[in-house]
Design a protein around this motif. Sequence first.
Motif, PDB file in Angstrom:
ATOM      1  N   ARG A  79      52.475 106.010  74.869  1.00  0.00           N
ATOM      2  CA  ARG A  79      53.104 105.031  74.775  1.00  0.00           C
ATOM      3  C   ARG A  79      52.371 103.449  74.384  1.00  0.00           C
ATOM      4  NH1 ARG A  79      56.632 103.065  79.844  1.00  0.00           N
ATOM      5  NH2 ARG A  79      54.848 102.672  80.555  1.00  0.00           N
ATOM      6  N   ALA A  80      52.828 102.863  73.515  1.00  0.00           N
ATOM      7  CA  ALA A  80      51.839 101.809  72.944  1.00  0.00           C
ATOM      8  C   ALA A  80      52.049 100.555  73.880  1.00  0.00           C
ATOM      9  CB  ALA A  80      52.358 101.490  71.435  1.00  0.00           C
ATOM     10  N   THR A  81      50.997  99.642  73.876  1.00  0.00           N
ATOM     11  CA  THR A  81      51.076  98.428  74.456  1.00  0.00           C
ATOM     12  C   THR A  81      50.849  97.245  73.427  1.00  0.00           C
ATOM     13  OG1 THR A  81      50.390  99.316  76.526  1.00  0.00           O
ATOM     14  CG2 THR A  81      50.131  96.873  76.104  1.00  0.00           C
ATOM     15  N   VAL A  82      51.669  96.446  73.314  1.00  0.00           N
ATOM     16  CA  VAL A  82      51.224  95.126  72.654  1.00  0.00           C
ATOM     17  C   VAL A  82      50.498  94.123  73.093  1.00  0.00           C
ATOM     18  CG1 VAL A  82      52.431  93.255  71.051  1.00  0.00           C
ATOM     19  CG2 VAL A  82      53.498  95.765  70.904  1.00  0.00           C
ATOM     20  N   VAL A  83      49.522  93.274  72.455  1.00  0.00           N
ATOM     21  CA  VAL A  83      48.907  92.411  73.323  1.00  0.00           C
ATOM     22  C   VAL A  83      48.602  91.450  72.214  1.00  0.00           C
ATOM     23  CG1 VAL A  83      46.717  91.874  74.620  1.00  0.00           C
ATOM     24  CG2 VAL A  83      47.429  94.135  74.476  1.00  0.00           C
ATOM     25  N   LEU A 106      57.634  81.675  67.316  1.00  0.00           N
ATOM     26  CA  LEU A 106      57.141  82.571  66.009  1.00  0.00           C
ATOM     27  C   LEU A 106      56.179  83.709  66.783  1.00  0.00           C
ATOM     28  CD1 LEU A 106      56.150  80.422  63.141  1.00  0.00           C
ATOM     29  CD2 LEU A 106      57.782  82.083  63.298  1.00  0.00           C
ATOM     30  N   ILE A 107      55.453  83.253  67.742  1.00  0.00           N
ATOM     31  CA  ILE A 107      54.264  84.402  68.230  1.00  0.00           C
ATOM     32  C   ILE A 107      54.875  85.408  68.883  1.00  0.00           C
ATOM     33  CG2 ILE A 107      52.285  84.694  69.888  1.00  0.00           C
ATOM     34  CD1 ILE A 107      51.574  81.450  69.355  1.00  0.00           C
ATOM     35  N   LEU A 108      55.955  84.733  69.806  1.00  0.00           N
ATOM     36  CA  LEU A 108      56.898  85.806  70.517  1.00  0.00           C
ATOM     37  C   LEU A 108      57.790  86.744  69.789  1.00  0.00           C
ATOM     38  CD1 LEU A 108      57.711  83.618  73.853  1.00  0.00           C
ATOM     39  CD2 LEU A 108      55.592  85.188  73.489  1.00  0.00           C
ATOM     40  N   ASP A 109      58.174  86.061  68.693  1.00  0.00           N
ATOM     41  CA  ASP A 109      58.987  87.169  67.678  1.00  0.00           C
ATOM     42  C   ASP A 109      58.050  88.142  67.417  1.00  0.00           C
ATOM     43  OD1 ASP A 109      61.493  85.931  68.015  1.00  0.00           O
ATOM     44  OD2 ASP A 109      61.680  84.788  66.292  1.00  0.00           O
ATOM     45  N   GLY A 110      57.238  87.618  66.850  1.00  0.00           N
ATOM     46  CA  GLY A 110      56.079  88.764  66.067  1.00  0.00           C
ATOM     47  C   GLY A 110      55.761  89.823  66.992  1.00  0.00           C
ATOM     48  N   ALA A 111      55.539  89.382  68.150  1.00  0.00           N
ATOM     49  CA  ALA A 111      55.188  90.454  69.270  1.00  0.00           C
ATOM     50  C   ALA A 111      56.508  91.356  69.640  1.00  0.00           C
ATOM     51  CB  ALA A 111      54.993  89.852  70.736  1.00  0.00           C
ATOM     52  N   MET A 112      57.447  90.744  69.564  1.00  0.00           N
ATOM     53  CA  MET A 112      58.598  91.697  69.679  1.00  0.00           C
ATOM     54  C   MET A 112      59.073  92.484  68.627  1.00  0.00           C
ATOM     55  SD  MET A 112      61.284  89.330  72.035  1.00  0.00           S
ATOM     56  CE  MET A 112      62.406  90.850  72.209  1.00  0.00           C
ATOM     57  N   ILE A 113      58.695  92.269  67.443  1.00  0.00           N
ATOM     58  CA  ILE A 113      58.876  92.886  66.229  1.00  0.00           C
ATOM     59  C   ILE A 113      58.044  93.978  66.264  1.00  0.00           C
ATOM     60  CG2 ILE A 113      58.671  92.908  63.660  1.00  0.00           C
ATOM     61  CD1 ILE A 113      59.657  89.771  63.749  1.00  0.00           C
ATOM     62  N   ALA A 114      56.681  93.512  66.704  1.00  0.00           N
ATOM     63  CA  ALA A 114      55.719  94.802  66.936  1.00  0.00           C
ATOM     64  C   ALA A 114      56.183  95.787  67.689  1.00  0.00           C
ATOM     65  CB  ALA A 114      54.288  94.170  67.168  1.00  0.00           C
ATOM     66  N   LYS A 119      58.298 101.070  69.460  1.00  0.00           N
ATOM     67  CA  LYS A 119      59.194 101.523  70.489  1.00  0.00           C
ATOM     68  C   LYS A 119      58.652 101.211  71.918  1.00  0.00           C
ATOM     69  CE  LYS A 119      61.466 105.064  67.687  1.00  0.00           C
ATOM     70  NZ  LYS A 119      60.915 104.603  66.204  1.00  0.00           N
ATOM     71  N   THR A 120      58.228 100.177  72.047  1.00  0.00           N
ATOM     72  CA  THR A 120      57.700  99.950  73.372  1.00  0.00           C
ATOM     73  C   THR A 120      58.397  98.591  73.829  1.00  0.00           C
ATOM     74  OG1 THR A 120      55.836  99.151  74.933  1.00  0.00           O
ATOM     75  CG2 THR A 120      55.545  98.452  72.830  1.00  0.00           C
ATOM     76  N   ARG A 121      58.304  98.413  75.251  1.00  0.00           N
ATOM     77  CA  ARG A 121      58.905  97.202  75.727  1.00  0.00           C
ATOM     78  C   ARG A 121      57.989  96.439  76.551  1.00  0.00           C
ATOM     79  NH1 ARG A 121      64.115  97.493  74.690  1.00  0.00           N
ATOM     80  NH2 ARG A 121      65.394  99.593  74.561  1.00  0.00           N
ATOM     81  N   ARG A 122      56.744  96.851  76.541  1.00  0.00           N
ATOM     82  CA  ARG A 122      55.805  95.978  77.184  1.00  0.00           C
ATOM     83  C   ARG A 122      54.727  95.394  76.293  1.00  0.00           C
ATOM     84  NH1 ARG A 122      52.521 100.528  80.276  1.00  0.00           N
ATOM     85  NH2 ARG A 122      51.991  98.727  81.562  1.00  0.00           N
ATOM     86  N   ILE A 123      54.868  93.794  76.544  1.00  0.00           N
ATOM     87  CA  ILE A 123      54.045  92.905  75.686  1.00  0.00           C
ATOM     88  C   ILE A 123      53.361  92.111  76.798  1.00  0.00           C
ATOM     89  CG2 ILE A 123      54.110  91.149  74.253  1.00  0.00           C
ATOM     90  CD1 ILE A 123      56.964  91.887  73.338  1.00  0.00           C
ATOM     91  N   HIS A 124      51.867  92.121  76.306  1.00  0.00           N
ATOM     92  CA  HIS A 124      51.032  91.247  77.278  1.00  0.00           C
ATOM     93  C   HIS A 124      50.667  90.012  76.350  1.00  0.00           C
ATOM     94  CE1 HIS A 124      50.030  94.449  80.453  1.00  0.00           C
ATOM     95  NE2 HIS A 124      50.556  95.181  79.415  1.00  0.00           N
TER      96      HIS A 124
END
Lengths: 406, 66
Positions: A79-83, A106-114, A119-124
């Motif tokens: 499972r991937a993580t977005v940082v 804009l930063i947070l939208d980009g993180a949510m798109i990634a 298919k992950t819900r974890r953003i750091h």
Amino acid sequence: MSTDTLRTAEVTVVRGPRLLSAIGGGPSLAAHRALHGSPGRTRLATLLADLERIDLRGRGGAGFPFARKLASTAQARGRATVVVNVSEGEPPSSKDAALATTAPHLILDGAMIAAEALKTRRIHLVVPDNERAVRDAMATAVAERAGERVSWAVHRADDVFVAGQASAVVELMSGRPNRPVTTWQPAAVRGYQGRPTLLSNAETYAQLALLTLHGPDAYVAHGTAAEPGTTLLTVHDGGGRRVVEVELASPWYDVLALEDLGRPVLLGGYHGTWAAAGELRALTVSRVGLAAAGLTLGAGVVLVPDCCPLTFASAVASYLAGESAGRCGPCFNGLPALAAALERVVAGRGGIAEAERLCALVERRGACAHPDGTARMVRSALERFPDEVDRHARGGCSYPRDGRGG
Amino acid sequence: MANGRLRVDWPVCRARGLCFELLPEAIELDEWGYPVVTGEITPELTGAARAAVRGCPRMALRLVQT
């Protein structure tokens, strides 16, 4: 407050065509949605095709293709993580701070798109410990998104130069000191908790958001066919420090005053390269064009020193030597020796051979790119200013303002 | 067999210098005693390179495929 610029004590942010278009509307989620709308559902394959079309690059020195990083993360097992790295360890860089305070969503939208594509819900989020305005802006923006089905983890990065190196960020997230360690595989394959980790800076995520919110056609409407889009620069000149957004392939006289184009310019920050006096007149803000001239845009710091460039390069080298994390022998021994060798060149007490030897000795011999970046800046100064080196060797200097006499 | 490459785990290395003693064909030491990897590991050198990897008291050396 003017609607075209946003001033803080230290930095002026100038309204731009895309990333910096929100100045004046405020950083709220409501203002963001009114300006940009909401991103639709994202499929990885579509996103990768669009990213390749716009050729989005990371803002590290290498300009790594973001599409390739995203594809590697998606293909790796686990499972991937977005940082999102919103922390700029480099003192002269303010572009991500400018984005965070004017367009955090804009930063947070980009993180949510990634995250959705992976298919992950974890953003750091990694924010700078020493910049309260940035921390507060991101915390407020995250709080506005309480209803969204994503878990946000916020980490505070140390105020040291190497804290933003990828492995140092993963160490911080893992609860260990925020310093680089050796990695045997890229973070995209094996990063946080040994899992695939998409780690990029705030500007890259904001560009990803603009691509998805407004479509690839709107993205390529700026810049050129070969290098579409815009980029953020932090410019230091007689007017102080400002963050600007420019279209790629813009001429440098759109960025700097004519007088400054006739002076030496440090491009790409303290790990960057020096443009000789007048060299930028014939060049553009183009990654490819600058690379052909042996220059790099790096994270977009453009610095016109108000003194002798050789003296300035020496001061930067000393600073960088002090910013070694002290973990890798070639770095904590080699960078002070290199800085001392450059000081001797400036003082007219030594030739450039020893500095060049030490550059070659430290390169590719550390857990992170700090020795390589330091060597790049020093080599570039020695190569671009041979006449100044000669003048210093004879006890002179062509820049009277630093007190050496003309 | 393809050539291998030696990689140093720099934060772990403490300049003990055993790698140089075990593999002078591919390792020199800098003025502070830290290893400078001077070349790729050919099939003929692989045995000695593995000995250097095992011999490092800090476990700071790895042989990786290029």
